[in-house]
Design a protein around this motif. Structure first.
Motif, short mmCIF file in Angstrom:
data_model
loop_
_atom_site.label_atom_id
_atom_site.label_comp_id
_atom_site.label_asym_id
_atom_site.label_seq_id
_atom_site.Cartn_x
_atom_site.Cartn_y
_atom_site.Cartn_z
N GLU A 155 -6.61 -21.12 14.82
CA GLU A 155 -5.85 -22.34 15.02
C GLU A 155 -4.36 -22.03 15.22
OE1 GLU A 155 -5.66 -25.00 11.64
OE2 GLU A 155 -5.65 -26.72 12.98
N ASP A 156 -3.82 -21.12 14.41
CA ASP A 156 -2.41 -20.74 14.54
C ASP A 156 -2.12 -20.12 15.91
OD1 ASP A 156 -1.96 -21.69 11.99
OD2 ASP A 156 -1.93 -19.69 11.05
N LEU A 205 0.14 -20.60 21.40
CA LEU A 205 -0.07 -20.55 22.84
C LEU A 205 0.27 -21.91 23.48
CD1 LEU A 205 -1.06 -19.19 25.44
CD2 LEU A 205 -3.39 -19.88 24.79
N ALA A 206 -0.15 -22.99 22.84
CA ALA A 206 0.15 -24.33 23.37
C ALA A 206 1.66 -24.56 23.39
CB ALA A 206 -0.53 -25.39 22.51
N ALA A 231 3.82 -25.15 26.75
CA ALA A 231 4.62 -26.39 26.86
C ALA A 231 6.06 -26.06 27.19
CB ALA A 231 4.53 -27.18 25.55
N ALA A 232 6.58 -24.99 26.58
CA ALA A 232 7.97 -24.61 26.85
C ALA A 232 8.13 -24.13 28.29
CB ALA A 232 8.40 -23.52 25.87
#
Length: 80
Positions: free
Chosen positions: A65-66, A71-72, A76-77
């Motif tokens: 999950e971390d 990665l998300a 997004a950045a």
């Protein structure tokens, strides 16, 4: 995921539908998907039990999950 349902707790389609104030049909479909992901185990035609994970499995899930959150955030950045 949020701990509202206790690990190993028994859940019924009707009970979940009533608590969520929705029809049993989407609950049934959601439970099928959760069963495929081994997050619940079917005990009868209309009831399931919430999966129980040992400490090693919980640690692995948290690590995955971390990594996915990181990665998300990176994606997004980049796409902002």
């Amino acid at each position: 995921m949020t701990g509202v349902l206790p690990r190993g707790g028994k859940v019924t389609e009707r009970g979940l539908a009533e608590s969520l104030k929705i029809s049993p049909t989407p609950v049934r479909e959601a439970l099928r998907r959760l069963e495929q992901d081994r997050l619940v185990k079917r005990e009868g035609p209309r009831s399931v039990r919430v999966a129980q994970f040992d400490d090693a499995e919980s640690l692995q899930i948290t690590m995955i999950e971390d990594a996915l959150r990181a990665l998300a955030a990176r994606l997004a950045a980049v796409n902002a």
